[in-house]
Motif scaffolding. Structure first.
Motif, PDB file in Angstrom:
ATOM      1  N   GLU A  43      39.279  33.425  42.184  1.00 27.09           N
ATOM      2  CA  GLU A  43      39.015  34.428  43.211  1.00 27.09           C
ATOM      3  C   GLU A  43      39.591  35.749  42.739  1.00 27.09           C
ATOM      4  O   GLU A  43      40.782  35.833  42.404  1.00 27.09           O
ATOM      5  CB  GLU A  43      39.641  34.036  44.560  1.00 27.09           C
ATOM      6  CG  GLU A  43      39.226  35.030  45.650  1.00 27.09           C
ATOM      7  CD  GLU A  43      39.931  34.825  46.997  1.00 27.09           C
ATOM      8  OE1 GLU A  43      40.845  33.992  47.105  1.00 27.09           O
ATOM      9  OE2 GLU A  43      39.545  35.543  47.942  1.00 27.09           O
ATOM     10  N   LEU A  44      38.748  36.779  42.732  1.00 30.17           N
ATOM     11  CA  LEU A  44      39.173  38.106  42.288  1.00 30.17           C
ATOM     12  C   LEU A  44      39.509  38.949  43.506  1.00 30.17           C
ATOM     13  O   LEU A  44      38.660  39.153  44.381  1.00 30.17           O
ATOM     14  CB  LEU A  44      38.041  38.763  41.478  1.00 30.17           C
ATOM     15  CG  LEU A  44      37.592  37.995  40.238  1.00 30.17           C
ATOM     16  CD1 LEU A  44      36.453  38.736  39.538  1.00 30.17           C
ATOM     17  CD2 LEU A  44      38.748  37.776  39.276  1.00 30.17           C
ATOM     18  N   ASP A  68      45.232  39.054  42.063  1.00 27.22           N
ATOM     19  CA  ASP A  68      45.280  40.324  42.810  1.00 27.22           C
ATOM     20  C   ASP A  68      46.202  41.262  42.046  1.00 27.22           C
ATOM     21  O   ASP A  68      47.029  40.818  41.254  1.00 27.22           O
ATOM     22  CB  ASP A  68      45.784  40.118  44.242  1.00 27.22           C
ATOM     23  CG  ASP A  68      45.304  41.222  45.179  1.00 27.22           C
ATOM     24  OD1 ASP A  68      44.366  40.983  45.972  1.00 27.22           O
ATOM     25  OD2 ASP A  68      45.857  42.341  45.113  1.00 27.22           O
ATOM     26  N   ILE A  69      46.058  42.542  42.346  1.00 21.81           N
ATOM     27  CA  ILE A  69      46.877  43.516  41.605  1.00 21.81           C
ATOM     28  C   ILE A  69      48.230  43.725  42.271  1.00 21.81           C
ATOM     29  O   ILE A  69      49.166  44.184  41.633  1.00 21.81           O
ATOM     30  CB  ILE A  69      46.080  44.847  41.462  1.00 21.81           C
ATOM     31  CG1 ILE A  69      46.624  45.702  40.335  1.00 21.81           C
ATOM     32  CG2 ILE A  69      46.042  45.610  42.778  1.00 21.81           C
ATOM     33  CD1 ILE A  69      45.709  46.842  39.934  1.00 21.81           C
ATOM     34  N   GLN A  98      47.354  40.826  38.314  1.00 19.73           N
ATOM     35  CA  GLN A  98      46.572  41.285  37.156  1.00 19.73           C
ATOM     36  C   GLN A  98      45.571  42.327  37.654  1.00 19.73           C
ATOM     37  O   GLN A  98      44.933  42.120  38.691  1.00 19.73           O
ATOM     38  CB  GLN A  98      45.823  40.091  36.538  1.00 19.73           C
ATOM     39  CG  GLN A  98      44.748  40.442  35.528  1.00 19.73           C
ATOM     40  CD  GLN A  98      45.308  40.878  34.180  1.00 19.73           C
ATOM     41  OE1 GLN A  98      46.332  40.357  33.730  1.00 19.73           O
ATOM     42  NE2 GLN A  98      44.670  41.841  33.541  1.00 19.73           N
ATOM     43  N   ASN A  99      45.443  43.410  36.921  1.00 20.97           N
ATOM     44  CA  ASN A  99      44.382  44.374  37.213  1.00 20.97           C
ATOM     45  C   ASN A  99      43.068  43.795  36.706  1.00 20.97           C
ATOM     46  O   ASN A  99      42.891  43.571  35.503  1.00 20.97           O
ATOM     47  CB  ASN A  99      44.686  45.709  36.528  1.00 20.97           C
ATOM     48  CG  ASN A  99      43.656  46.763  36.887  1.00 20.97           C
ATOM     49  OD1 ASN A  99      42.600  46.454  37.451  1.00 20.97           O
ATOM     50  ND2 ASN A  99      43.954  48.000  36.564  1.00 20.97           N
ATOM     51  N   ILE A 100      42.148  43.559  37.617  1.00 16.53           N
ATOM     52  CA  ILE A 100      40.888  42.897  37.252  1.00 16.53           C
ATOM     53  C   ILE A 100      40.040  43.780  36.336  1.00 16.53           C
ATOM     54  O   ILE A 100      39.194  43.288  35.605  1.00 16.53           O
ATOM     55  CB  ILE A 100      40.131  42.470  38.534  1.00 16.53           C
ATOM     56  CG1 ILE A 100      40.966  41.408  39.257  1.00 16.53           C
ATOM     57  CG2 ILE A 100      38.748  41.937  38.229  1.00 16.53           C
ATOM     58  CD1 ILE A 100      40.645  41.257  40.721  1.00 16.53           C
ATOM     59  N   ILE A 118      34.233  36.717  44.833  1.00 16.16           N
ATOM     60  CA  ILE A 118      34.661  38.108  45.074  1.00 16.16           C
ATOM     61  C   ILE A 118      34.459  38.377  46.561  1.00 16.16           C
ATOM     62  O   ILE A 118      33.320  38.434  47.047  1.00 16.16           O
ATOM     63  CB  ILE A 118      33.841  39.114  44.243  1.00 16.16           C
ATOM     64  CG1 ILE A 118      33.932  38.796  42.739  1.00 16.16           C
ATOM     65  CG2 ILE A 118      34.319  40.547  44.520  1.00 16.16           C
ATOM     66  CD1 ILE A 118      33.044  39.680  41.855  1.00 16.16           C
ATOM     67  N   ASN A 119      35.562  38.494  47.286  1.00 19.94           N
ATOM     68  CA  ASN A 119      35.477  38.645  48.735  1.00 19.94           C
ATOM     69  C   ASN A 119      36.018  40.005  49.159  1.00 19.94           C
ATOM     70  O   ASN A 119      37.192  40.295  48.977  1.00 19.94           O
ATOM     71  CB  ASN A 119      36.314  37.549  49.418  1.00 19.94           C
ATOM     72  CG  ASN A 119      35.758  36.160  49.160  1.00 19.94           C
ATOM     73  OD1 ASN A 119      34.546  35.964  49.192  1.00 19.94           O
ATOM     74  ND2 ASN A 119      36.637  35.190  48.884  1.00 19.94           N
ATOM     75  N   PHE A 120      35.120  40.843  49.656  1.00 16.15           N
ATOM     76  CA  PHE A 120      35.517  42.113  50.278  1.00 16.15           C
ATOM     77  C   PHE A 120      36.316  42.999  49.326  1.00 16.15           C
ATOM     78  O   PHE A 120      37.395  43.492  49.662  1.00 16.15           O
ATOM     79  CB  PHE A 120      36.254  41.857  51.614  1.00 16.15           C
ATOM     80  CG  PHE A 120      35.378  41.108  52.557  1.00 16.15           C
ATOM     81  CD1 PHE A 120      34.509  41.773  53.398  1.00 16.15           C
ATOM     82  CD2 PHE A 120      35.368  39.709  52.544  1.00 16.15           C
ATOM     83  CE1 PHE A 120      33.634  41.075  54.221  1.00 16.15           C
ATOM     84  CE2 PHE A 120      34.490  39.004  53.358  1.00 16.15           C
ATOM     85  CZ  PHE A 120      33.628  39.692  54.204  1.00 16.15           C
TER      86      PHE A 120
END
Ligand SMILES: C[S@@+](CC[C@H](N)C(=O)[O-])C[C@H]1O[C@@H](n2cnc3c(N)ncnc32)[C@H](O)[C@@H]1O
Length: 228
Positions: A43-44, A68-69, A98-100, A118-120
């Motif tokens: 999940e990003l 998540d960042i 992590q910066n995606i 990828i949610n919202f």
């Protein structure tokens, strides 16, 4: 919500056995970070982890990377996942800051990702910022490197312009649509795991847009991410 308002976030994450510090060190070796070898999903922009805390328990035959960042939201995801596990060892989730936009630093083709959620994600409406969208061709071309052939991206958003432009992005990057609706909750499509933002936007009466994109062949002449 700034990190200085949660000075305990980083120490709590550092003490968490399923939080990964420096995820780049496991590039190409993610399957070995879980006790059970099984397909790997991710999940990003997992935010507070409401989605991950549900799916990791309801679909335990997969391993999950939750990215998540921001440490201050990841720590809430940690707590949500621990809550879902009710004191048992968390076996099939790994959390990481992590910066995606630099996701290729932590994943390689050897990692073979089965599905991406990828949610919202942030809509980045200004033209000069669109390349930061998590569905922008610049990103989709990176995801293609580690998403298996036939692998899927499940994308939900409240934002109509982001959704419409993402349809173009997916097509340009060799993804076909398996499902698509501009009103998920009235579509008849099963939607098992609502996210925090999904609940918030639904309560405001905003329809949820949703698609499943399947990785196929790239169209002739690879897309130029700079042209979007
Ligand atoms: C609008 S929130 C959505 C959170 C959750 N997915 C939900 O549906 O409730 C977007 C999340 O993406 C994260 N995010 C935004 N840009 C990011 C990036 N470049 N790398 C990693 N995470 C990012 C933010 O920190 C935030 O938690």
């Amino acid at each position: 919500m700034r990190l200085r308002h949660k000075p305990w976030a980083k120490p709590e994450l550092e003490g968490c056995p399923f939080n990964i510090e420096n995820p780049s060190q496991y590039r190409g070796r993610w399957d070995r970070q879980f006790p059970t070898r099984q397909p790997l999903r991710m999940e990003l922009g997992c935010g507070k982890g409401g989605f991950m805390a549900q799916i990791c328990r309801m679909e335990p035959d997969y391993n999950y990377l939750a990215v998540d960042i921001k440490s201050e939201v990841l720590v809430l995801a940690k707590r949500a996942i621990e809550g879902a596990y009710q004191g048992q060892e968390v076996t099939n989730v790994r959390l990481m800051a992590q910066n995606i936009e630099q996701i290729d630093a932590m994943l390689s083709p050897e990692d073979v990702i089965d599905r991406i959620y990828i949610n919202f994600c942030n809509p980045w409406p200004k033209m000069k910022h669109k390349k930061r969208r998590l569905t922008h061709p610049r990103q989709l071309m990176k995801y293609r490197e580690f998403l298996k052939d036939g692998g899927e991206i499940w994308f939900k958003t409240d934002d109509a312009p982001l959704f419409d432009e993402s349809l173009e992005y997916f097509a340009a990057c060799g993804f076909s649509l398996k499902a698509m609706t501009r009103d998920l909750h009235n579509s008849g499509i099963q939607n098992s795991y609502a996210t925090e933002h999904e609940r918030m936007f639904s309560e405001q009466g905003i329809p949820i847009k949703f698609l499943i994109a399947v990785k196929g062949e790239l169209p002739k002449g690879s897309p130029d991410p700079g042209s979007f």
